[in-house]
Scaffold this active site. Structure first.
Site, PDB file in Angstrom:
ATOM      1  N   ASP A  31     -54.485  16.811 -44.090  1.00  0.00           N
ATOM      2  CA  ASP A  31     -54.684  18.252 -43.960  1.00  0.00           C
ATOM      3  C   ASP A  31     -55.964  18.604 -43.212  1.00  0.00           C
ATOM      4  O   ASP A  31     -56.066  19.645 -42.604  1.00  0.00           O
ATOM      5  CB  ASP A  31     -54.663  18.936 -45.338  1.00  0.00           C
ATOM      6  CG  ASP A  31     -55.549  18.209 -46.345  1.00  0.00           C
ATOM      7  OD1 ASP A  31     -56.336  17.331 -45.918  1.00  0.00           O
ATOM      8  OD2 ASP A  31     -55.454  18.515 -47.542  1.00  0.00           O
ATOM      9  N   ASP A  63     -51.415  12.296 -49.770  1.00  0.00           N
ATOM     10  CA  ASP A  63     -52.589  12.843 -50.444  1.00  0.00           C
ATOM     11  C   ASP A  63     -52.216  13.163 -51.871  1.00  0.00           C
ATOM     12  O   ASP A  63     -51.041  13.351 -52.170  1.00  0.00           O
ATOM     13  CB  ASP A  63     -52.994  14.162 -49.778  1.00  0.00           C
ATOM     14  CG  ASP A  63     -53.750  13.948 -48.493  1.00  0.00           C
ATOM     15  OD1 ASP A  63     -54.362  12.894 -48.361  1.00  0.00           O
ATOM     16  OD2 ASP A  63     -53.713  14.850 -47.638  1.00  0.00           O
ATOM     17  N   ASP A  67     -58.307  14.183 -40.181  1.00  0.00           N
ATOM     18  CA  ASP A  67     -57.085  13.428 -40.438  1.00  0.00           C
ATOM     19  C   ASP A  67     -56.235  13.262 -39.180  1.00  0.00           C
ATOM     20  O   ASP A  67     -55.305  12.459 -39.160  1.00  0.00           O
ATOM     21  CB  ASP A  67     -56.235  14.125 -41.507  1.00  0.00           C
ATOM     22  CG  ASP A  67     -56.838  13.982 -42.895  1.00  0.00           C
ATOM     23  OD1 ASP A  67     -57.560  12.992 -43.108  1.00  0.00           O
ATOM     24  OD2 ASP A  67     -56.593  14.846 -43.745  1.00  0.00           O
TER      25      ASP A  67
HETATM   26  P1  ATP Z   1     -56.865  14.612 -51.508  1.00  0.00           P
HETATM   27  O1  ATP Z   1     -57.477  13.693 -50.503  1.00  0.00           O
HETATM   28  O2  ATP Z   1     -55.832  13.959 -52.332  1.00  0.00           O
HETATM   29  O3  ATP Z   1     -56.453  15.929 -50.986  1.00  0.00           O
HETATM   30  P2  ATP Z   1     -59.322  15.663 -52.551  1.00  0.00           P
HETATM   31  O4  ATP Z   1     -59.083  17.097 -52.421  1.00  0.00           O
HETATM   32  O5  ATP Z   1     -60.046  15.202 -53.763  1.00  0.00           O
HETATM   33  O6  ATP Z   1     -58.006  14.835 -52.606  1.00  0.00           O
HETATM   34  P3  ATP Z   1     -61.218  15.787 -50.477  1.00  0.00           P
HETATM   35  O7  ATP Z   1     -60.912  17.182 -50.170  1.00  0.00           O
HETATM   36  O8  ATP Z   1     -61.528  14.827 -49.394  1.00  0.00           O
HETATM   37  O9  ATP Z   1     -60.063  15.127 -51.271  1.00  0.00           O
HETATM   38  O10 ATP Z   1     -62.423  15.807 -51.500  1.00  0.00           O
HETATM   39  C1  ATP Z   1     -63.130  14.645 -51.827  1.00  0.00           C
HETATM   40  C2  ATP Z   1     -64.051  14.904 -53.010  1.00  0.00           C
HETATM   41  O11 ATP Z   1     -65.047  15.849 -52.653  1.00  0.00           O
HETATM   42  C3  ATP Z   1     -63.344  15.521 -54.206  1.00  0.00           C
HETATM   43  O12 ATP Z   1     -62.844  14.565 -55.071  1.00  0.00           O
HETATM   44  C4  ATP Z   1     -64.431  16.331 -54.872  1.00  0.00           C
HETATM   45  O13 ATP Z   1     -65.182  15.526 -55.726  1.00  0.00           O
HETATM   46  C5  ATP Z   1     -65.295  16.757 -53.716  1.00  0.00           C
HETATM   47  N1  ATP Z   1     -64.959  18.107 -53.264  1.00  0.00           N
HETATM   48  C6  ATP Z   1     -63.748  18.619 -53.003  1.00  0.00           C
HETATM   49  N2  ATP Z   1     -63.806  19.882 -52.597  1.00  0.00           N
HETATM   50  C7  ATP Z   1     -65.111  20.200 -52.595  1.00  0.00           C
HETATM   51  C8  ATP Z   1     -65.836  21.377 -52.252  1.00  0.00           C
HETATM   52  N3  ATP Z   1     -65.239  22.479 -51.819  1.00  0.00           N
HETATM   53  N4  ATP Z   1     -67.174  21.343 -52.387  1.00  0.00           N
HETATM   54  C9  ATP Z   1     -67.795  20.228 -52.797  1.00  0.00           C
HETATM   55  N5  ATP Z   1     -67.171  19.104 -53.124  1.00  0.00           N
HETATM   56  C10 ATP Z   1     -65.847  19.073 -53.043  1.00  0.00           C
END
Ligand code: ATP
Length: 864
Positions: free
Chosen positions: A611, A326, A615
């Protein structure tokens, strides 16, 4: 108390002596006394005595006991004493090893034990799940594994998988309302949650009604097996190998016995000797050497922030050839700070944003309301993406507490990484407004209107192009962008996923999440070690690529791909191109499983981080599933083979290095054991076939077995990793530990030790048969002790890291040998010739050094 699903809230509170404010700390402690810890009971552990006696239940030991009896009957009482001493010492060693291994597994288990969030004294706190008591107010959210049985008090779209209890894999939608039914099967108790169930969506507030063995799972769980591990592939293949080897050795012993009797040796003596030879030559320590090597490895890794959940993973770690990681928090610091905002009025730096001015007010309020984070003094609680928004609000002169109190939340659609959106419902000046935030591309696709200068109008293509261009511009600077929107809802009601359409766009907020300082060097290490680093993220492709380039994951010629593209190619196509793709952006958890499979089908051993609750399947599919200790959900930790306590990519690379080291150490210990045993066998065979007197007595063989086997082999297992380990390509998991090269080395080294032993034997023959025996025995012992240093690693001894254990093992062995040689009282017991002089000792040491000298010289020459 039964029929909990029919009870009113107040009734329940009274019954369990609690309230929405939860128990007090003292009350909870008292209840632990009363109800016990929230744990399932484990099967009875074996006691020391039992383990000790089990050490004797081994064919070899039985043979030895028989030999001791024969020895006593034929008048060799010293032999009996020595054999019994050897047996007891061996059993003590085995017992100590057993408990050491068990303890290290236990402590690993304790480290990966889950926590639970509860309300105590009106405050949200995290406690070890084992400390939950009936009456606790438990907070559950997506990704948790329920740690107790309980009745739902407040429900926010909670969906639960109860397959552990009901066998039903479908998610169940939970409710908080009373169910008026006398009889209700478990699967229909919609207002209850049960220990062990996975929370797959939503959240809930739950009154804990049962813990430990008083839970439904506790009732059906037969006492769990104690912490015994199944054997690993390496252990199994070595067990298999030692069995085959034992037969060969027993064959040789039979020949030696036959030859002895044929030449007129008394039957009892010949038998005794054959038995001792078998004991000395059969590498009975192989399997325990592997266990200890793996256990030492896990302890070291735990100190370096990687908790291994099963020993098998240590083995696979050394073979890892691709790490899919990630981005957020693993490769980056997960310390988000808002840098820029965008509304249709234009782009602004954070420093110039004022919470009370028009375009910003709405953006900030949305960011605060549609947000589960909290800042308590210095500590930030929740998702850093969300707490960054709160910090931003404060910086712009706002107060998130006031905003949240003025417009309380009425309903919500929680964030999930598939949908990439989150929405909440609030009453704002007579209107019911749904506030939504999420990934810009996803959110914009659902927008119909925009706000400009405080008024709402339809979104034009020009607006959309402008917003997308701005999103692109932020992303290419490596910024993480969130989009914000709103929508008027007809009434105060529960939100549904349908509501997240026809939204009104408010603005963008771009935040910075700098890469961890260790990431770039760790990526470099990976490449050097022939391991391919791959980034898999939910974030935007441009943001992800910018960061991947910065830390070296995305290189010239590599591709970045989006989840949506992935959906248009088949598994076969993916398998063909997977090696070219270094970055996957905007992926959903389902994509991850396909990516892992594609790598695996290319013959790679894949490690993958995860996480979220979704997943888990990908973590299970990966050869090494890696969960995040700090930010990971309980479900992901449950599915993983390894947990990172610092969520850091560099820790994975370090763990792989450690995995390789463990394997190398085990291999070296085995080399030490087998080459030494081989030397003994060759010597005995040589003298038997040439009709010379036997080179060792039975007692001497047992001495060699006890002293020169285990300790140096253990010391080799304690060897620290050298930088070399990350210079090689990953090991092929199908490759046997006993490669041709390994066997060749074994035969050369064993042969050399045998040669010097035979030379010493001939020198002794010049004096007497007894002296020949003494010389051969002492030389073999000494040569093996020296050989312990050769087996520490492939480098010359001058270029290896310090390992005090190896000196310790040598010192202990040498001291015992000297005692046997120099204390006249022991001579009778160990058949040492009294005529041993200083010259002999010099000859013994000199000869014993020859193999080590040759091996080291060859390494020095090769090293140059
Ligand atoms: P990784 O997969 O590397 O951990 P990430 O945190 O961007 O990256 P996700 O948590 O799946 O992955 O989030 C996907 C997308 O959703 C993010 O890029 C962001 O645009 C949006 N996002 C993340 N957190 C939130 C939240 N709490 N509320 C709304 N949108 C969110």
């Amino acid at each position: 108390m039964d029929k909990l699903w029919m009870r009113k809230k107040d009734e329940l509170f009274q019954e369990f002596g609690t309230s929405m404010r939860g128990l007090s700390g003292e009350e909870a402690e008292q209840r632990i006394e009363k109800y016990g810890e929230n744990k399932l009971k484990e099967g009875k552990r074996k006691g020391v005595i039992q383990v000790f006696f089990e050490q004797f239940a081994d064919l070899l030991v039985v043979i030895l006991i028989a030999a001791a009896v024969i020895s006593a009957l034929t008048g060799g009482i010293e032999g009996t004493i020595v054999i019994i001493t050897v047996l007891i010492l061996n059993a003590i060693l085995g017992t100590v090893q057993h408990f050491k291994a068990e303890k290290s597994l236990e402590s690993l288990k304790a480290m990966s034990a889950p926590n639970a969030r509860v309300i105590r004294n009106g405050e949200k706190v995290e406690v070890p799940a084992a400390r939950l008591v009936p009456g606790d107010i438990l907070l559950l959210e997506a990704g948790d594994v329920s740690a107790a049985d309980g009745r739902i008090l407040e429900n926010h779209s909670l969906q639960v998988s109860e397959s552990a209890l009901t066998g039903e894999s479908e998610n169940v939608n939970k409710i908080a309302e009373i169910i008026e039914k006398d009889e209700l099967p478990l699967g229909d108790r919609l207002n209850m949650v049960y220990s062990g169930s996975l929370i797959s969506y939503g959240r809930a507030v739950v009154l804990v009604t049962g813990t430990g063995m008083n839970t439904e799972i506790g009732k059906i769980a037969n006492l769990m097996e104690s912490a015994q591990e199944k054997s690993t592939p390496l252990q199994r293949s070595l067990d298999d190998f030692s069995k085959k080897l034992s037969f060969i050795i027993l064959g040789i012993c039979a020949i030696v016995f036959g030859l002895g009797v044929w030449r007129g040796q008394p039957m009892a003596d010949a038998l005794m000797f054959a038995v001792a030879l078998a004991v000395a030559a059969i590498p009975e320590a192989l399997s325990s050497i592997v266990t200890i090597g793996l256990a030492i490895g896990t302890q070291k890794m735990a100190k370096e922030n990687a908790i291994i959940k099963n020993l098998r993973a240590v083995e696979s770690l050394g073979c890892v050839s691709v790490i899919c990681s990630d981005k957020t928090g693993t490769l980056t610091q997960n310390k988000m700070t808002v840098q820029k905002t965008f509304t249709l009025e234009g782009t602004t730096d954070t420093d110039d944003v004022d919470c009370n001015r028009t375009p910003y007010r709405e953006l900030i309020v949305t960011g605060v309301l549609c947000n589960d984070g909290a800042i308590n003094g210095e500590t930030q609680i929740g998702d850093p993406t969300e707490t960054a928004l709160l910090t931003f609000c404060r910086k712009a002169g706002g107060n998130e507490g006031d905003i949240r109190n003025t417009y309380p939340r009425m309903s919500e659609l929680p964030f999930d990484s598939d949908r990439k959106l989150m929405s909440t419902l609030h009453q704002i000046e007579e209107k019911y407004l749904m506030m939504t935030k999420g990934a810009p591309d996803v959110l914009l696709a659902r927008c119909k209107n925009v706000v400009e200068n405080g008024t709402t109008r339809e979104m034009t293509q020009k607006d959309l192009d402008g917003i997308l261009a701005q999103n692109q511009a932020f992303s290419s600077q490596g910024l993480r962008v969130l989009a914000f929107a709103k929508k008027e809802i007809d009434a105060k009601r529960l939100l549904t996923l349908e509501d997240e359409n026809e939204l009104t766009f408010i603005g963008l907020i771009a935040m910075m999440d700098p890469p961890r300082l260790e990431s770039a060097p760790a990526v470099g290490d990976c490449r050097r070690a022939g391991i391919r680093p791959v980034m898999i993220t939910g974030d935007h492709k441009v943001t992800a690529s910018a960061i991947a380039k910065e830390i070296g994951i995305l290189q010239e010629g590599d591709r970045a791909m989006e989840g949506s593209e992935l959906e248009h190619i088949s598994d076969d196509e993916l398998r063909g191109m997977v090696k070219d793709i270094s970055v996957y952006a905007r992926v959903s958890p389902e994509h991850k499983i396909r990516i892992v499979r594609a790598w695996q089908e290319n013959g790679c051993i894949a490690a993958m981080t995860g996480d979220g609750v979704n997943d888990a399947p990908a973590l299970k599919q990966a050869d090494i599933g890696i969960a995040m200790g700090i930010t990971g959900t309980e479900v992901s930790k449950d599915a993983a083979a390894m947990i990172l306590t610092d969520d850091n990519f560099a820790t994975i690379v370090k763990a792989v290095g450690n995995g390789r080291n463990v394997y190398a150490n085990i291999k070296n210990s085995i080399q030490f054991l087998l080459s030494g045993n081989l030397a003994g066998i060759i010597t005995v065979l040589f003298t038997s076939l040439l009709a010379l007197p036997l080179p060792f007595t039975a007692v001497q063989l047992l001495f060699i077995n006890l002293l020169t086997d285990s300790l140096p082999a253990l010391a080799v297992n304690m060897e620290k990793p050298t930088g070399d380990l990350l210079n090689d390509k990953p090991r092929d998991p199908r490759e046997s530990i006993l490669t041709k090269d390994f066997m060749r080395r074994l035969v050369i080294q064993g042969g050399m030790i045998a040669a010097v032993t035979i030379v010493a034997f001939y020198i002794g023959m010049g004096v007497s048969d007894g002296m020949a025996c003494t010389m051969a025995f002492a030389t073999l012992c000494m040569a093996r002790l020296f050989h312990g240093f050769n087996c520490r690693g492939a480098r010359s001894i001058f270029r290896l890291p310090n390992n005090p254990y190896s000196y310790g093992a040598f010192a202990v062995g040498a001291t015992f040998l000297m005692a046997v040689l120099f204390i006249p009282g022991l001579h009778g017991l160990f058949d040492i010739n009294d005529a041993l002089t200083g010259t002999h000792i010099l000859q013994i040491v000199g000869l014993a050094l020859v193999p080590t000298f040759i091996i080291q010289a060859a390494r020095v020459v090769r090293g140059r």
